[in-house]
Structures are given as C-alpha cells and as structure tokens.
Design a protein around this motif. Structure first.
Motif, short mmCIF file in Angstrom:
data_model
loop_
_atom_site.label_atom_id
_atom_site.label_comp_id
_atom_site.label_asym_id
_atom_site.label_seq_id
_atom_site.Cartn_x
_atom_site.Cartn_y
_atom_site.Cartn_z
N ARG A 35 0.85 -1.18 0.00
CA ARG A 35 0.00 0.00 0.00
C ARG A 35 0.89 1.23 0.00
NH1 ARG A 35 -5.45 -1.02 3.30
NH2 ARG A 35 -5.76 -3.15 2.65
N THR A 36 0.48 2.23 -0.73
CA THR A 36 1.28 3.45 -0.77
C THR A 36 1.04 4.25 0.52
OG1 THR A 36 -0.46 4.62 -1.93
CG2 THR A 36 1.19 3.52 -3.28
N ALA A 37 2.06 4.95 0.94
CA ALA A 37 1.94 5.79 2.13
C ALA A 37 1.06 7.00 1.83
CB ALA A 37 3.32 6.25 2.57
N PRO A 38 0.29 7.44 2.78
CA PRO A 38 -0.55 8.62 2.54
C PRO A 38 0.29 9.88 2.31
CG PRO A 38 -0.62 8.00 4.85
CD PRO A 38 0.16 6.93 4.13
N VAL A 39 -0.22 10.75 1.50
CA VAL A 39 0.48 12.02 1.22
C VAL A 39 0.22 12.97 2.37
CG1 VAL A 39 0.61 13.98 -0.34
CG2 VAL A 39 0.26 11.68 -1.25
N ILE A 40 1.29 13.51 2.94
CA ILE A 40 1.18 14.45 4.06
C ILE A 40 1.79 15.77 3.61
CG2 ILE A 40 1.83 14.95 6.44
CD1 ILE A 40 2.00 11.92 6.88
N ASP A 41 1.02 16.84 3.66
CA ASP A 41 1.53 18.17 3.26
C ASP A 41 2.05 18.90 4.47
OD1 ASP A 41 1.03 18.02 0.55
OD2 ASP A 41 -1.07 18.57 0.85
#
Length: 41
Positions: A35-41
């Motif tokens: 699973r790809t890691a969530p994008v964190i801004d």
C-alpha cells in the motif's frame, strides 16, 4: 479478497439433491500488495 453474490440451482434426483447450476457475480476485489503511504503536506 473479493465479495459478491452466489446463486445456486438444485435438482432433486433419486439419489438426493444435487447442484445443477452455480452462478458467481463478483462485485468488488482487493488485490494483495504494498500500500502506498498517505500524502502528508
């Protein structure tokens, strides 16, 4: 992993009940894998 519906048709014979038809309707599927890691801004 998947989910959906199955429909079974049965036939009564001299030897007892037998399946005469099986219909599988897949509604969703989740494939294994990273699973790809969530994008964190």
């Amino acid at each position: 992993m998947y989910g959906g519906r199955c429909a079974f048709a049965v036939l009564r014979t001299d030897d007892g009940w037998r399946l005469s038809e099986v219909v599988v309707r897949e509604k969703w599927r989740r494939l294994p894998g990273p699973r790809t890691a969530p994008v964190i801004d």
